[in-house]
Design a protein around this motif. Structure first.
Motif, PDB file in Angstrom:
ATOM      1  N   LEU A   1      11.739  28.059  -0.835  1.00 45.11           N
ATOM      2  CA  LEU A   1      11.495  29.065  -1.872  1.00 45.11           C
ATOM      3  C   LEU A   1      11.351  28.422  -3.247  1.00 45.11           C
ATOM      4  O   LEU A   1      10.345  28.607  -3.943  1.00 45.11           O
ATOM      5  N   TYR A   2      12.368  27.637  -3.646  1.00 47.67           N
ATOM      6  CA  TYR A   2      12.314  27.047  -4.978  1.00 47.67           C
ATOM      7  C   TYR A   2      11.340  25.874  -5.036  1.00 47.67           C
ATOM      8  O   TYR A   2      10.775  25.575  -6.082  1.00 47.67           O
TER       9      TYR A   2
ATOM     10  N   PHE B   1      18.750  35.341   1.841  1.00 54.15           N
ATOM     11  CA  PHE B   1      17.654  34.538   1.312  1.00 54.15           C
ATOM     12  C   PHE B   1      16.452  34.530   2.255  1.00 54.15           C
ATOM     13  O   PHE B   1      15.337  34.274   1.819  1.00 54.15           O
TER      14      PHE B   1
ATOM     15  N   GLY C   1      14.958  37.892   1.028  1.00 54.76           N
ATOM     16  CA  GLY C   1      14.570  37.724  -0.382  1.00 54.76           C
ATOM     17  C   GLY C   1      13.449  36.712  -0.544  1.00 54.76           C
ATOM     18  O   GLY C   1      12.487  36.942  -1.265  1.00 54.76           O
ATOM     19  N   GLY C   2      13.557  35.588   0.160  1.00 59.11           N
ATOM     20  CA  GLY C   2      12.553  34.541   0.043  1.00 59.11           C
ATOM     21  C   GLY C   2      11.197  34.987   0.570  1.00 59.11           C
ATOM     22  O   GLY C   2      10.165  34.704  -0.027  1.00 59.11           O
TER      23      GLY C   2
ATOM     24  N   LEU D   1       5.821  34.064  -6.466  1.00 64.87           N
ATOM     25  CA  LEU D   1       6.193  32.822  -7.136  1.00 64.87           C
ATOM     26  C   LEU D   1       5.056  31.802  -7.145  1.00 64.87           C
ATOM     27  O   LEU D   1       4.928  31.025  -8.082  1.00 64.87           O
TER      28      LEU D   1
ATOM     29  N   LEU E   1       8.043  27.391  -5.871  1.00 63.15           N
ATOM     30  CA  LEU E   1       7.976  27.720  -7.298  1.00 63.15           C
ATOM     31  C   LEU E   1       7.709  26.475  -8.126  1.00 63.15           C
ATOM     32  O   LEU E   1       6.849  26.455  -9.009  1.00 63.15           O
TER      33      LEU E   1
ATOM     34  N   ALA F   1       9.757  37.103  -2.044  1.00 64.67           N
ATOM     35  CA  ALA F   1       9.575  36.496  -3.364  1.00 64.67           C
ATOM     36  C   ALA F   1       8.549  35.378  -3.381  1.00 64.67           C
ATOM     37  O   ALA F   1       7.984  35.073  -4.427  1.00 64.67           O
TER      38      ALA F   1
END
Lengths: 261, 225, 223
Positions: free
Chosen positions: B149-150, B211, B214-215, B222, B153, B218
């Motif tokens: 996820l991050y 997550f 959510g991931g 992102l 981003l 999201a």
């Protein structure tokens, strides 16, 4: 979590966000709030330093709490406002860059007050428990919140269009809402399994009536300060966005004349 | 979505089989970290007491590298753009890359655990095997989900190398705590019993569920321009 | 008939820089449109806007009936973009790359093979890792990936770059085949004599705008 809207062009700034006169972020309302903040802070100084008594056990160090509780309250409120504004931006029916600016302004204030909270808290901790830091769930998740929102502000600063900034940072803000309770809960579970007791058992403050009232004054004064900062900062951000848009108009003219040369 | 996820996961794993970057670079890195911990702590007793924590700490450091690698594959020749331009479901991209990352992490964790047995004299016990495997599966899924996820981003932006650790490490703190305590329980480190470990597995499961959902929601916004 | 691309005063922004400064353009089905203009004129951005990658900041834009203001993601699966970058995975073979990009849009194995054959990659090169290819061979592979996507609108950014003579012939033949199968093509190229012979219409991009239009519009210009 609402599905994010694909960005609609929104280049004009709402009139309410950019007050007439252009260069000022003040209105009658913010001036009133500002005045009330000054009075509130003055009252807090008087109550906190002079009128309220010293604690039986903690003596004068208890007075730090008036600052500590005030700043932590503002920080929590600020992060809650960031989360709610981010959700409002992502929700199709209320999407607006104004929400994004509220989220950003509030997070900036939150990070500032969280830093003050950690500072005041560790000074108080040194005086009352003899240590700057304890591995309490609340203290630890507060520190995590601080770092997380520093990361959020870094994401806001990544550049790109206003819509891209808004969408990206709103999603990150909502992910922080997932993260913080998990961190809090896991640290709590972690400390729970150790013999070390938590802060609450060892920091019993007997609240005198006047102390309670001083605390109340602190909450009011700091809340007013938050509102005042938020209004101004949000308007500065709106002006920056408007300036970018103005810059875009100019850049468009420049760009169009490129081919003529 | 699942078809895309399978496609992406197979692609990433095939690239790893061909390039061997993780095998030849990340695994030795993780191993040297384990050796360095022993230098820093300078005591056989201490090292064997904290072995589970060191395993997970080394995993987190390696996770950062693995995530960078996972998205370097995409950005090297503009494949990120090509994936978006192909209209590929971002949720599928997310899950596919997370699956591939989870497989690589799992291999890495096994190596780290074995090195803890060898270097730190950590003891495996039969009664803790179920707990140990469950913990590793749950923690691996959690790390792969938030890492992807991050990582997604940070992949598209300037300063990605420095932004990723800032965003990722605070989020994976619950995994570090939960996985370490559960692993201690499984190994019996410091007198912990197997029953002590299951609440931590519950925490890891909640983390994965939150997550994961959510991931998946999201990731698309992102990576979008 | 509804035009494939209709831009009206389209503005697109990268950072705070307006890469497209009010572009007006209509492209009809079956056209091969050549974009020319100096570096930095906005050709690439125009292609990326039409591919649904670059968000529209102002103005209106419709591609294949999708409004880019509200739903630019919807257009993506129906267009094929070949950008400056090839979008290839260096550690996979040519055949694996084409198969991967083909299957992202659900192409069958036979369609993947056909596109490899089309770009002359089916024999010796098919099982070579992309990292070992020359620039021109990589470009061919990227084109094969594009062919496998069977897009309705092809957006090509300097497709001739790096290709040898036979590669260019294959590319031109591929593009003609695609238009006769109903596709529409927009090509940005500096290779004017090559692309100009292919194009049914030539437009000049400068300063983020469409400057002049030569040649004849409409699908009848193709044949």
């Amino acid at each position: 979590m609402p599905t994010p809207k694909s960005p609609t062009p929104e280049t004009s700034t709402p009139a309410s966000a950019a007050p007439a006169g252009g260069a000022s972020t003040g209105t009658a309302f913010t001036r009133a709030i500002g005045l009330a903040t000054i009075i509130g802070m003055g009252a807090l100084a008087v109550f906190g330093l002079f009128i309220s008594p010293a604690d039986v056990r903690q003596s004068d160090s208890v007075r730090i709490l008036y600052i500590h509780v005030g700043t932590v309250w503002v920080a929590y409120v600020a992060f809650a406002v960031t989360a709610l504004s981010s959700a409002a931006y992502l929700w199709k029916r209320t999407t607006s860059l104004t929400w994004d600016r509220f989220a950003g302004a509030s997070a900036e204030i939150g990070v500032l007050f969280m830093a003050l909270t950690l500072l005041a808290g560790s000074l108080w901790g040194r005086l009352s428990w003899g240590k700057f830091w304890v591995w309490d769930a609340r203290v630890t998740s507060t520190a995590f919140m601080f770092i997380t929102y520093i990361g959020y502000l870094a994401v806001r600063g990544l550049g790109g269009s206003h819509q891209q900034r808004a969408r990206r940072s709103a999603v990150v803000a909502l992910l922080a809402v997932l993260e913080i309770p998990l961190v809090h809960f896991s640290v709590k579970l972690w400390r729970g399994l150790h013999q070390d007791s938590s802060v609450a058992d060892r920091t019993h403050v007997t609240l005198h009536g006047l102390m309670l009232f001083s605390l109340f004054v602190a909450l009011v004064a700091f809340s007013l300060l938050y509102v005042w900062l938020l209004m101004h900062r949000q308007r500065v951000l709106a002006m920056q966005d408007a300036l970018d848009d103005k810059g875009l108009d100019y850049a468009l003219q420049q760009r169009r004349s490129e081919g003529d040369a | 979505m699942l078809r895309v996820a399978r496609l992406l996961a197979a692609k990433d794993l095939r690239i790893e089989l061909r390039s061997r970057v993780v095998t030849n670079q990340v695994l030795p890195f993780a191993a040297i970290v384990m050796v360095m911990f022993a230098f820093a702590l300078n005591s056989d007793a201490v090292v064997s007491r904290v072995a589970p924590g060191l395993v997970w700490l080394a995993t987190l450091f390696s996770l950062l590298t693995l995530v960078q690698r996972s998205f370097a594959i995409e950005s090297a020749d503009g494949a990120t753009d090509a994936l978006r331009a192909a209209g590929v479901d971002p949720a599928g991209i997310y899950l596919g890359k997370a699956i591939a990352l989870a497989v690589q992490l799992a291999v890495l964790e096994v190596v780290l655990l074995l090195s803890a047995v060898v270097l730190y004299r950590a003891q495996l016990r039969l009664s803790g095997v179920v707990l140990l495997v469950t913990t590793f599966v749950a923690a691996t899924c959690g790390l792969a989900l938030v890492g992807t996820l991050y990582g997604g981003l940070a992949a598209g932006v300037r300063g990605r190398e420095t932004l990723l650790p800032l965003l990722l490490l605070p989020v994976v703190a619950p995994v570090l705590i939960g996985a370490t305590r559960a692993t201690e329980a499984a190994l019996g480190t410091g007198g912990a019993t197997v029953a002590d470990g299951w609440p931590w597995v519950g925490l890891l499961a909640v983390f994965v569920a939150l997550f994961g959902v959510g991931g998946t929601l999201a990731f698309g916004p992102l990576i979008e321009e | 008939m509804e035009p494939v691309v209709r831009l009206s005063n389209a503005v697109a922004v990268l950072g705070q820089f307006p890469v497209l400064a009010g572009a007006n353009l209509t492209v009809n089905r079956g056209e091969i449109l050549l974009l020319q203009g100096p570096n930095g004129a906005g050709k690439t951005s125009l292609l990326r806007l039409c591919a649904g990658l670059l968000p529209l900041a102002r103005g209106e834009a419709t591609v294949l009936g999708c409004d880019l203001r509200t739903n630019r993601a919807a257009v993506r699966s129906r267009v094929g973009l070949l950008g400056h970058a090839n979008g290839l995975y260096a550690d996979l073979t040519v055949a694996e790359n084409v198969a991967f990009w083909g299957s992202t849009v659900g192409a069958s194995a036979s369609e993947v093979t056909a596109s490899l054959v089309r770009m002359g990659l089916s024999e010796r090169l098919a099982n070579v890792a992309v990292s070992r290819l020359s620039a021109g061979q990589k470009r061919r592979t990227a084109l094969a990936c594009l062919v496998a996507r069977r897009a309705e609108l092809w957006l090509l950014d300097e497709p001739h770059a790096g290709l040898d003579a036979s590669g260019r012939d294959e590319l031109d033949a591929t593009l003609r085949d695609a238009t006769s199968a109903g596709a529409t093509i927009i090509v940005a190229s500096h290779e004017l004599e090559r692309a100009g012979a292919l194009a049914s219409r030539v437009i000049e991009v400068a300063g983020g705008q469409i400057r002049e239009i030569t040649g004849h519009a409409g699908p009848e210009g193709v044949r």
